[in-house]
Design a protein around this motif. Structure first.
Motif, PDB file in Angstrom:
ATOM      1  N   ASP A 133     -61.869 145.981 114.649  1.00  0.00           N
ATOM      2  CA  ASP A 133     -60.441 145.709 114.592  1.00  0.00           C
ATOM      3  C   ASP A 133     -59.945 145.196 115.936  1.00  0.00           C
ATOM      4  O   ASP A 133     -60.413 145.625 116.991  1.00  0.00           O
ATOM      5  CB  ASP A 133     -59.664 146.956 114.159  1.00  0.00           C
ATOM      6  N   PHE A 134     -59.030 144.268 115.872  1.00  0.00           N
ATOM      7  CA  PHE A 134     -58.460 143.658 117.075  1.00  0.00           C
ATOM      8  C   PHE A 134     -57.156 142.980 116.683  1.00  0.00           C
ATOM      9  O   PHE A 134     -56.861 142.825 115.488  1.00  0.00           O
ATOM     10  CB  PHE A 134     -59.438 142.650 117.695  1.00  0.00           C
ATOM     11  N   ASP A 135     -56.375 142.579 117.661  1.00  0.00           N
ATOM     12  CA  ASP A 135     -55.087 141.934 117.400  1.00  0.00           C
ATOM     13  C   ASP A 135     -55.277 140.422 117.341  1.00  0.00           C
ATOM     14  O   ASP A 135     -55.073 139.711 118.328  1.00  0.00           O
ATOM     15  CB  ASP A 135     -54.066 142.326 118.478  1.00  0.00           C
ATOM     16  N   GLY A 136     -55.667 139.942 116.182  1.00  0.00           N
ATOM     17  CA  GLY A 136     -55.890 138.506 115.997  1.00  0.00           C
ATOM     18  C   GLY A 136     -54.612 137.707 116.106  1.00  0.00           C
ATOM     19  O   GLY A 136     -54.627 136.558 116.576  1.00  0.00           O
ATOM     20  N   THR A 137     -53.502 138.299 115.694  1.00  0.00           N
ATOM     21  CA  THR A 137     -52.221 137.593 115.775  1.00  0.00           C
ATOM     22  C   THR A 137     -51.818 137.369 117.232  1.00  0.00           C
ATOM     23  O   THR A 137     -51.325 136.301 117.591  1.00  0.00           O
ATOM     24  CB  THR A 137     -51.126 138.382 115.034  1.00  0.00           C
ATOM     25  N   ALA A 138     -52.057 138.361 118.081  1.00  0.00           N
ATOM     26  CA  ALA A 138     -51.744 138.213 119.507  1.00  0.00           C
ATOM     27  C   ALA A 138     -52.581 137.101 120.127  1.00  0.00           C
ATOM     28  O   ALA A 138     -52.084 136.318 120.946  1.00  0.00           O
ATOM     29  CB  ALA A 138     -51.981 139.532 120.241  1.00  0.00           C
ATOM     30  N   ILE A 139     -53.847 137.023 119.729  1.00  0.00           N
ATOM     31  CA  ILE A 139     -54.716 135.949 120.239  1.00  0.00           C
ATOM     32  C   ILE A 139     -54.144 134.596 119.829  1.00  0.00           C
ATOM     33  O   ILE A 139     -54.068 133.664 120.640  1.00  0.00           O
ATOM     34  CB  ILE A 139     -56.154 136.118 119.717  1.00  0.00           C
ATOM     35  N   ALA A 140     -53.755 134.474 118.560  1.00  0.00           N
ATOM     36  CA  ALA A 140     -53.191 133.214 118.068  1.00  0.00           C
ATOM     37  C   ALA A 140     -51.920 132.849 118.832  1.00  0.00           C
ATOM     38  O   ALA A 140     -51.721 131.686 119.216  1.00  0.00           O
ATOM     39  CB  ALA A 140     -52.904 133.321 116.572  1.00  0.00           C
ATOM     40  N   LEU A 141     -51.066 133.827 119.079  1.00  0.00           N
ATOM     41  CA  LEU A 141     -49.818 133.570 119.800  1.00  0.00           C
ATOM     42  C   LEU A 141     -50.073 133.178 121.248  1.00  0.00           C
ATOM     43  O   LEU A 141     -49.360 132.334 121.814  1.00  0.00           O
ATOM     44  CB  LEU A 141     -48.907 134.796 119.729  1.00  0.00           C
ATOM     45  N   ALA A 188     -60.722 125.179 118.049  1.00  0.00           N
ATOM     46  CA  ALA A 188     -62.007 125.497 118.679  1.00  0.00           C
ATOM     47  C   ALA A 188     -61.851 126.709 119.602  1.00  0.00           C
ATOM     48  O   ALA A 188     -62.682 127.625 119.608  1.00  0.00           O
ATOM     49  CB  ALA A 188     -62.536 124.289 119.456  1.00  0.00           C
ATOM     50  N   GLN A 189     -60.759 126.730 120.366  1.00  0.00           N
ATOM     51  CA  GLN A 189     -60.496 127.863 121.251  1.00  0.00           C
ATOM     52  C   GLN A 189     -60.239 129.136 120.457  1.00  0.00           C
ATOM     53  O   GLN A 189     -60.718 130.218 120.812  1.00  0.00           O
ATOM     54  CB  GLN A 189     -59.292 127.565 122.141  1.00  0.00           C
ATOM     55  N   ALA A 190     -59.474 129.011 119.367  1.00  0.00           N
ATOM     56  CA  ALA A 190     -59.166 130.172 118.534  1.00  0.00           C
ATOM     57  C   ALA A 190     -60.436 130.759 117.930  1.00  0.00           C
ATOM     58  O   ALA A 190     -60.608 131.985 117.876  1.00  0.00           O
ATOM     59  CB  ALA A 190     -58.185 129.778 117.431  1.00  0.00           C
ATOM     60  N   PHE A 191     -61.328 129.903 117.496  1.00  0.00           N
ATOM     61  CA  PHE A 191     -62.599 130.355 116.933  1.00  0.00           C
ATOM     62  C   PHE A 191     -63.398 131.135 117.976  1.00  0.00           C
ATOM     63  O   PHE A 191     -63.890 132.236 117.705  1.00  0.00           O
ATOM     64  CB  PHE A 191     -63.399 129.142 116.447  1.00  0.00           C
ATOM     65  N   ASP A 192     -63.506 130.577 119.166  1.00  0.00           N
ATOM     66  CA  ASP A 192     -64.263 131.230 120.233  1.00  0.00           C
ATOM     67  C   ASP A 192     -63.650 132.564 120.633  1.00  0.00           C
ATOM     68  O   ASP A 192     -64.362 133.551 120.894  1.00  0.00           O
ATOM     69  CB  ASP A 192     -64.352 130.319 121.457  1.00  0.00           C
ATOM     70  N   ARG A 193     -62.298 132.625 120.664  1.00  0.00           N
ATOM     71  CA  ARG A 193     -61.637 133.878 121.009  1.00  0.00           C
ATOM     72  C   ARG A 193     -61.871 134.942 119.938  1.00  0.00           C
ATOM     73  O   ARG A 193     -62.053 136.107 120.244  1.00  0.00           O
ATOM     74  CB  ARG A 193     -60.129 133.629 121.196  1.00  0.00           C
ATOM     75  N   GLY A 194     -61.840 134.528 118.676  1.00  0.00           N
ATOM     76  CA  GLY A 194     -62.097 135.469 117.600  1.00  0.00           C
ATOM     77  C   GLY A 194     -63.521 135.979 117.619  1.00  0.00           C
ATOM     78  O   GLY A 194     -63.775 137.170 117.423  1.00  0.00           O
ATOM     79  N   ALA A 196     -65.409 136.278 120.227  1.00  0.00           N
ATOM     80  CA  ALA A 196     -65.531 137.203 121.362  1.00  0.00           C
ATOM     81  C   ALA A 196     -64.876 138.543 121.045  1.00  0.00           C
ATOM     82  O   ALA A 196     -65.381 139.599 121.427  1.00  0.00           O
ATOM     83  CB  ALA A 196     -64.897 136.591 122.607  1.00  0.00           C
ATOM     84  N   ALA A 197     -63.757 138.519 120.300  1.00  0.00           N
ATOM     85  CA  ALA A 197     -63.034 139.760 119.991  1.00  0.00           C
ATOM     86  C   ALA A 197     -63.831 140.682 119.095  1.00  0.00           C
ATOM     87  O   ALA A 197     -63.654 141.901 119.125  1.00  0.00           O
ATOM     88  CB  ALA A 197     -61.694 139.419 119.344  1.00  0.00           C
ATOM     89  N   ALA A 198     -64.720 140.110 118.297  1.00  0.00           N
ATOM     90  CA  ALA A 198     -65.496 140.913 117.348  1.00  0.00           C
ATOM     91  C   ALA A 198     -66.784 141.470 117.935  1.00  0.00           C
ATOM     92  O   ALA A 198     -67.521 142.155 117.236  1.00  0.00           O
ATOM     93  CB  ALA A 198     -65.794 140.071 116.110  1.00  0.00           C
TER      94      ALA A 198
END
Length: 199
Positions: A133-141, A188-194, A196-198
């Motif tokens: 679990d992680f804050d995916g919405t915060a990453i997107a914002l 591409a950045q969003a994918f990489d951040r997600g 890493a978050a997992a």
């Protein structure tokens, strides 16, 4: 456990407007490009008004039905915490729940028909499944657009697929490359951040 270990069952859930259906389309496209047969089904309850949305995605050598039986999902991708809890019984033992911590009250809660769970992620952990679990919405914002949450979630599950994460990433980026190159880079950045978050 699925009867055929060559078949991958992914359940994508959330609320209207989060990109659940787009995510399931991209998963199917990536699987087909890798030579798999792929099928999906979608169920939307007042999705345009924030209602619940779910999509069953199945791929493998040959798929006859898009429906995932209870207890046979390999991965649950939840864009919203309570929806993750509501659908976690679809996971097989030791399946993976990838959960965005976002809490959105659907109409059934605001109407007083159903209470919002106090600790949905903790409740999921009581089952015999692996929970990330992680804050995916915060990453997107942080990247400038909350709509990127679906790409964040795709990055998060990319290590749990039978093909390289880059395959899914390329499929997502390709959708924007020709017409909106700036969005291609953001995704591409969003994918990489997600991804890493997992970890």
């Amino acid at each position: 456990m699925t009867n055929n270990p060559q078949i991958v069952n992914i359940l994508v859930v959330g609320v209207g407007g989060q990109g659940v259906m787009t995510a399931s389309e991209v998963l199917c496209e990536a699987a087909i490009l890798q030579g798999f047969d792929a099928k999906k089904t979608e169920m939307a309850g007042m999705s345009q008004r924030g209602g619940v949305v779910s999509s069953h995605v199945r791929f493998g050598p040959k798929i006859y039905s898009p429906e995932i039986a209870r207890g046979e999902a390999d991965v649950l991708v939840a864009f919203e915490a309570a929806e993750a809890m509501r659908w976690c019984h679809y996971l097989r033992p030791n399946g993976v729940a990838m959960v965005n911590r976002l809490r959105l009250e659907p109409p059934i809660v605001s109407l007083g028909l159903y209470p919002y769970p106090h600790h949905p992620v903790e409740d999921i952990r009581k089952n015999n499944v692996r929970v990330y679990d992680f804050d995916g919405t915060a990453i997107a914002l942080e990247l400038g657009d909350k709509r990127l949450v679906n790409t964040v979630m795709m990055g998060a599950i990319s290590e749990n697929l039978p093909f390289a994460p880059e395959v899914l990433k390329e499929r997502i980026v390709e959708r924007f490359r020709a017409k909106k190159p700036a969005l291609a880079e953001l995704n591409a950045q969003a994918f990489d951040r997600g991804r890493a978050a997992a970890c």
